[in-house]
Scaffold this active site. Sequence first.
Site, PDB file in Angstrom:
ATOM      1  N   ARG A  39     -35.201  -5.817 -46.338  1.00  0.00           N
ATOM      2  CA  ARG A  39     -35.287  -4.378 -46.994  1.00  0.00           C
ATOM      3  C   ARG A  39     -36.170  -4.488 -48.293  1.00  0.00           C
ATOM      4  O   ARG A  39     -36.490  -3.569 -48.862  1.00  0.00           O
ATOM      5  CB  ARG A  39     -33.752  -4.161 -47.539  1.00  0.00           C
ATOM      6  CG  ARG A  39     -33.163  -5.354 -48.423  1.00  0.00           C
ATOM      7  CD  ARG A  39     -31.595  -5.195 -48.289  1.00  0.00           C
ATOM      8  NE  ARG A  39     -31.057  -5.735 -47.135  1.00  0.00           N
ATOM      9  CZ  ARG A  39     -29.658  -5.791 -46.782  1.00  0.00           C
ATOM     10  NH1 ARG A  39     -28.792  -5.312 -47.894  1.00  0.00           N
ATOM     11  NH2 ARG A  39     -29.493  -6.312 -45.727  1.00  0.00           N
ATOM     12  N   GLU A  88     -33.812  -9.898 -46.914  1.00  0.00           N
ATOM     13  CA  GLU A  88     -35.250  -9.857 -47.292  1.00  0.00           C
ATOM     14  C   GLU A  88     -36.076  -8.704 -46.740  1.00  0.00           C
ATOM     15  O   GLU A  88     -37.084  -8.208 -47.098  1.00  0.00           O
ATOM     16  CB  GLU A  88     -36.173 -11.185 -46.868  1.00  0.00           C
ATOM     17  CG  GLU A  88     -36.689 -11.148 -45.460  1.00  0.00           C
ATOM     18  CD  GLU A  88     -35.553 -11.232 -44.437  1.00  0.00           C
ATOM     19  OE1 GLU A  88     -34.401 -11.608 -44.807  1.00  0.00           O
ATOM     20  OE2 GLU A  88     -35.916 -10.961 -43.147  1.00  0.00           O
ATOM     21  N   LYS A 144     -41.099  -3.605 -40.442  1.00  0.00           N
ATOM     22  CA  LYS A 144     -40.777  -5.060 -41.085  1.00  0.00           C
ATOM     23  C   LYS A 144     -41.439  -6.143 -40.412  1.00  0.00           C
ATOM     24  O   LYS A 144     -41.208  -6.089 -39.074  1.00  0.00           O
ATOM     25  CB  LYS A 144     -39.168  -5.315 -41.061  1.00  0.00           C
ATOM     26  CG  LYS A 144     -38.811  -6.655 -41.474  1.00  0.00           C
ATOM     27  CD  LYS A 144     -37.249  -6.874 -41.381  1.00  0.00           C
ATOM     28  CE  LYS A 144     -36.835  -8.310 -41.650  1.00  0.00           C
ATOM     29  NZ  LYS A 144     -35.390  -8.446 -41.295  1.00  0.00           N
ATOM     30  N   ASP A 166     -31.604 -13.991 -47.995  1.00  0.00           N
ATOM     31  CA  ASP A 166     -31.785 -13.569 -46.556  1.00  0.00           C
ATOM     32  C   ASP A 166     -31.593 -12.075 -46.160  1.00  0.00           C
ATOM     33  O   ASP A 166     -31.840 -11.750 -45.007  1.00  0.00           O
ATOM     34  CB  ASP A 166     -30.616 -14.296 -45.816  1.00  0.00           C
ATOM     35  CG  ASP A 166     -30.829 -14.432 -44.352  1.00  0.00           C
ATOM     36  OD1 ASP A 166     -31.831 -14.256 -43.871  1.00  0.00           O
ATOM     37  OD2 ASP A 166     -29.858 -14.648 -43.599  1.00  0.00           O
ATOM     38  N   LYS A 221     -30.206 -19.800 -43.291  1.00  0.00           N
ATOM     39  CA  LYS A 221     -29.445 -19.503 -42.276  1.00  0.00           C
ATOM     40  C   LYS A 221     -28.951 -20.752 -41.774  1.00  0.00           C
ATOM     41  O   LYS A 221     -29.732 -21.983 -41.812  1.00  0.00           O
ATOM     42  CB  LYS A 221     -30.131 -18.713 -41.067  1.00  0.00           C
ATOM     43  CG  LYS A 221     -30.509 -17.390 -41.455  1.00  0.00           C
ATOM     44  CD  LYS A 221     -31.515 -16.557 -40.518  1.00  0.00           C
ATOM     45  CE  LYS A 221     -31.902 -15.346 -40.841  1.00  0.00           C
ATOM     46  NZ  LYS A 221     -30.573 -14.515 -40.737  1.00  0.00           N
TER      47      LYS A 221
HETATM   48  N1  BES Z   1     -33.567 -10.740 -39.708  1.00  0.00           N
HETATM   49  C1  BES Z   1     -32.075 -10.746 -40.284  1.00  0.00           C
HETATM   50  C2  BES Z   1     -31.232  -9.865 -39.324  1.00  0.00           C
HETATM   51  C3  BES Z   1     -31.070 -10.273 -37.961  1.00  0.00           C
HETATM   52  C4  BES Z   1     -29.884 -10.768 -37.415  1.00  0.00           C
HETATM   53  C5  BES Z   1     -32.263  -9.928 -36.863  1.00  0.00           C
HETATM   54  C6  BES Z   1     -29.950 -11.102 -36.091  1.00  0.00           C
HETATM   55  C7  BES Z   1     -31.918 -10.323 -35.469  1.00  0.00           C
HETATM   56  C8  BES Z   1     -30.855 -10.932 -35.141  1.00  0.00           C
HETATM   57  C9  BES Z   1     -31.872 -10.285 -41.749  1.00  0.00           C
HETATM   58  O1  BES Z   1     -33.130 -10.625 -42.350  1.00  0.00           O
HETATM   59  C10 BES Z   1     -30.751 -10.921 -42.063  1.00  0.00           C
HETATM   60  O2  BES Z   1     -30.643 -11.914 -42.404  1.00  0.00           O
HETATM   61  N2  BES Z   1     -29.818  -9.897 -42.497  1.00  0.00           N
HETATM   62  C11 BES Z   1     -28.485 -10.441 -43.001  1.00  0.00           C
HETATM   63  C12 BES Z   1     -28.288  -9.681 -44.111  1.00  0.00           C
HETATM   64  C13 BES Z   1     -27.298 -10.240 -45.159  1.00  0.00           C
HETATM   65  C14 BES Z   1     -27.605 -11.340 -46.121  1.00  0.00           C
HETATM   66  C15 BES Z   1     -26.701  -9.063 -46.124  1.00  0.00           C
HETATM   67  C16 BES Z   1     -27.439 -10.270 -41.893  1.00  0.00           C
HETATM   68  O3  BES Z   1     -27.679  -9.495 -41.054  1.00  0.00           O
HETATM   69  O4  BES Z   1     -26.754 -11.364 -42.107  1.00  0.00           O
HETATM   70 ZN    ZN Z   2     -34.873 -10.767 -41.518  1.00  0.00          ZN
HETATM   71 MN    MN Z   3     -32.721 -12.495 -43.195  1.00  0.00          MN
END
Ligand code: BES
Ligand code: ZN
Ligand code: MN
Length: 507
Positions: free
Chosen positions: A359, A357, A273, A355, A285
């Site tokens: 996946r 994204e 990724k 967010d 965010k």
């Molecule tokens: N890049 C983030 C996950 C992340 C969080 C990486 C903290 C490193 C540190 C990912 O794209 C994300 O935003 N995931 C969301 C998913 C949710 C919207 C289902 C998450 O983990 O909140």
């Molecule tokens: Zn991300």
């Molecule tokens: Mn994200």
Amino acid sequence: MAQMPRIIFKPFSKITSGTVVVPVGRKLKMGEFAGGLAAIAGLEKAAAAAGFTGASGTLSLYTPAATDLDAVIGVADGSKSDQIGDAHDAAMALGGRIQATLAKTRGAVTIVADGPDGVYDPQTVAAIAGGMLLRAYKFDRYQSPKDDENGDQNAKARAKDKPLAVTIQCADAAGAKKAFKDVAAIADGVMLARDLVNEPANMLGPVEFAARAAALEKLGVEIEVLTKKEMEKLGMRALLGVGQGSGRESRLVVMRWRGTKAKAAKPVAFVGKGVVFDTGGISIKPAAGMEDMKGDMAGAACVTGLMHALAARKAKVDAIGVIGLVENMPDGLAQRPGDIVKAMSGATIEIINTDAEGRLVLADALHYTIDRFKPQFVVNLATLTGAILVALGNLRAGLFCNDDALAGQIFDAGEATGERVWRMPLGKSYDKLIDSKFADMKNTGGRYAGSITAAQFLQRFVGDTPWAHLDIAGTGMSSPATDISDTWASGFGVRLLDRMVADAYEK
Ligand code: BES
Ligand code: ZN
Ligand code: MN
């Protein structure tokens, strides 16, 4: 990058100047260094007075009486840290601690890598040197040299200095030099991954990242860079949807290292990724800590660093690395919640949260990799979910896998290298949580089991191919400092997967 020490290997000889470092502990006492060749009277007494037994810590003695040495530094050769893996990794950690004690040293350094019983074999000596390189790594390219707040008045001057010249005296110098080639190749891969993750997103967009990956060509890695137009033709709407709010075009990079002539063998494949910055998109965010999302390409960085390591040490394996490079931005043209996109596989996805994204990027990158290369397995790495931090903290990566043998190989490599993983569940009842009212699936699975539903989503794009997903959101960035990592971006996964390939797939 900070200056790396220049390390050479030499047989034992009497040391008459500079700084001497002696690993002390089970194998060697303070006064016996250089196998006794240059024992200095009084060291044992000084060590005893300081209570330094070699169990832990360091002991520095400056300008020992009756010598012309600058200093003799004893460094405990063991460590109680449970972040350390096998003997090779323990030796790397020792090298890391040695490097740390030398942070302010100028002039020549000699490390006496042996005890009276000659137990430091060439691999161990090379690992010590490798640990020094990894610990010396700093990402300081945007910092002007200044005298530091710890009263080091020489910091500024030293920034212009020659690198630290280190000689490691050991029983088999030629053997250590040879073993160091592979160790240095892997360390370079780790440091490449760290550089990419540390780099801010204004400097490293998808196009710039692709160019950094393309530079592996000089090591004999075959490179293809797919543009937005080419991905459109392939139908990669899941990946492209994530990037459509960015002013910077998405890229997909394919790297191939052909290190074996065995034609019949299928390649191994790694997918990363590479979200160069994740604002969340329209599902934006919160501001606090968002700067960390420059590291949301740690999976892609690891795959790039791994390909570097495999090629640089000429690993006997046919390995594919594929990275999906996008930027997730809010914009008038950005993807919306409720949108439905069709992935390259033909499956349709309802976007619930822009967010989620990573996946979407991996869905197309995984399908493309499996469809085109028919690999014997595929391992993907991604900073995929905050939920994996809730489950495992930043000490182990989440491992999701549809194949017990593959899972075992990755787990074992993790224990050996200290880059640890923990297996998490997959299953039909979790899979159901991502069924959609309007499309084949949705991109989030609700409030609970967030790391698992993300993994279930990925699994829908891998078919029967043995597959493992490493969720490195906790370990790939802002993970705790270790003996061999003193930087925000650990480079997690490079040593892990290099070891897994070496132990289970090289012929
Ligand atoms: N890049 C983030 C996950 C992340 C969080 C990486 C903290 C490193 C540190 C990912 O794209 C994300 O935003 N995931 C969301 C998913 C949710 C919207 C289902 C998450 O983990 O909140
Ligand atoms: Zn991300
Ligand atoms: Mn994200």
